[in-house]
Design a protein around this motif. Structure first.
Motif, short mmCIF file in Angstrom:
data_model
loop_
_atom_site.label_atom_id
_atom_site.label_comp_id
_atom_site.label_asym_id
_atom_site.label_seq_id
_atom_site.Cartn_x
_atom_site.Cartn_y
_atom_site.Cartn_z
N TYR A 110 33.97 -1.39 27.69
CA TYR A 110 34.91 -1.05 29.07
C TYR A 110 36.27 -1.28 28.65
CZ TYR A 110 36.81 -1.60 33.67
OH TYR A 110 37.65 -1.44 34.73
N ALA A 140 43.76 9.99 30.07
CA ALA A 140 43.74 10.33 28.35
C ALA A 140 42.21 10.77 27.92
CB ALA A 140 43.81 8.90 27.58
N GLY A 141 41.33 10.57 28.73
CA GLY A 141 39.93 10.89 28.26
C GLY A 141 39.76 12.38 28.61
N TRP A 156 32.73 4.18 30.68
CA TRP A 156 33.14 4.31 32.15
C TRP A 156 32.19 3.95 33.22
CZ3 TRP A 156 36.48 9.55 32.25
CH2 TRP A 156 37.56 9.40 31.59
N ARG A 177 44.82 5.20 33.67
CA ARG A 177 45.30 5.56 32.22
C ARG A 177 44.19 6.15 31.28
NH1 ARG A 177 47.99 0.74 32.60
NH2 ARG A 177 46.66 0.17 30.83
N THR A 178 43.24 5.33 31.37
CA THR A 178 42.02 5.80 30.47
C THR A 178 41.43 7.20 30.78
OG1 THR A 178 41.51 3.71 30.15
CG2 THR A 178 39.65 4.91 29.43
N GLY A 202 38.29 5.40 37.26
CA GLY A 202 39.57 5.77 37.67
C GLY A 202 39.76 6.54 39.11
N GLU A 243 37.84 -1.67 26.17
CA GLU A 243 38.38 -0.59 25.02
C GLU A 243 38.49 0.80 25.19
OE1 GLU A 243 35.32 -1.34 21.94
OE2 GLU A 243 36.08 -3.11 21.35
N GLY A 244 38.04 1.25 26.65
CA GLY A 244 38.13 2.53 27.22
C GLY A 244 36.96 3.53 26.71
N ARG A 245 36.15 2.93 26.10
CA ARG A 245 34.89 3.81 25.49
C ARG A 245 33.58 3.75 26.40
NH1 ARG A 245 32.51 1.91 20.98
NH2 ARG A 245 33.14 -0.28 21.44
N PHE A 248 44.38 0.55 34.44
CA PHE A 248 43.87 0.64 33.12
C PHE A 248 42.81 1.83 33.45
CE2 PHE A 248 39.80 -0.29 31.20
CZ PHE A 248 39.96 0.18 29.81
N GLU A 249 42.01 2.10 34.41
CA GLU A 249 41.10 3.01 34.49
C GLU A 249 41.80 4.27 34.74
OE1 GLU A 249 38.34 2.05 37.58
OE2 GLU A 249 37.40 0.62 36.34
#
Length: 197
Positions: free
Chosen positions: A90, A193-194, A96, A189-190, A124, A92-94, A186-187
């Motif tokens: 989580y 980006a995703g 959700w 931005r992630t 997010g 690491e953004g991998r 963080f969520e």
């Protein structure tokens, strides 16, 4: 050459293995480091029962679990490897969404209904306390929805940080306002980006 600390750690590990094999552990726990500080993870046989921030004082949380769940608590890191791995993913953004079994025994009634709804708020995204109250069938219970979020025993995993005031301001958070800000930023931005991939 083995140090005294190594010997003690090995002894603890053997004790934990034996206690687990004998069914003597009702609550296993460990701590992990994260971008938002040290997190205490505690689980029963049913699933993760508690995630606590450092500002809650992990010793106090363990004492509370001893009185509300069972005094048979032991530091058993391996039993919480999956939870630790999913939290690492989580941050690491991998990841959700969490796939962990959860033990909701520390929440009941309306509060439990709110927690069950929170896991449906997307990564997010945010909802207001008013929207949460309406979603669980009691639109006038906005303050109670806030209390349910404030007493959430599984923050981050059950994302009460995704609930904000109607004007968009953060409101309070068990881990502190800066932690809530970090998680939401963080969520966001992630997720951006995703979706750009």
């Amino acid at each position: 050459m083995r140090t005294e600390a190594d010997t003690l750690e090995k002894l603890r590990g053997r004790l934990a293995e034996e206690a687990q094999a004998e069914g003597l552990i009702d609550v296993a726990y460990r701590t992990i480091d994260s971008p938002i500080g040290s997190l205490l993870l505690a689980a029963t046989d049913q699933g993760l029962v508690r995630l606590a921030f450092a500002n809650e004082d992990h010793d106090v949380v363990l004492e509370s679990l001893a009185s509300t769940v069972s005094p048979r608590i032991l530091r058993t890191p391996a039993r919480l490897d999956t939870a630790a791995r999913e939290l690492d993913q989580y941050f690491e953004g991998r990841r959700w969404r969490f796939d962990l079994p959860l033990d909701f025994r520390l929440s009941r009634g309306f509060r439990l209904s709110v927690l069950e709804h929170l896991v449906q708020i997307g990564f997010g995204a945010t909802e207001s306390y008013t929207e949460v109250a309406a979603a669980v069938g009691n639109p006038k219970a906005v303050r109670a929805a806030g209390t349910a979020c404030a007493t959430n025993p599984l923050p981050v995993i059950v994302p009460c940080h995704r609930v904000v005031r109607s004007d968009g301001s953060f409101g309070n958070y068990l881990g502190g306002v800066e932690t809530k800000r970090y998680l939401l930023d963080f969520e966001r931005r992630t997720a951006i980006a995703g979706s750009a991939r």
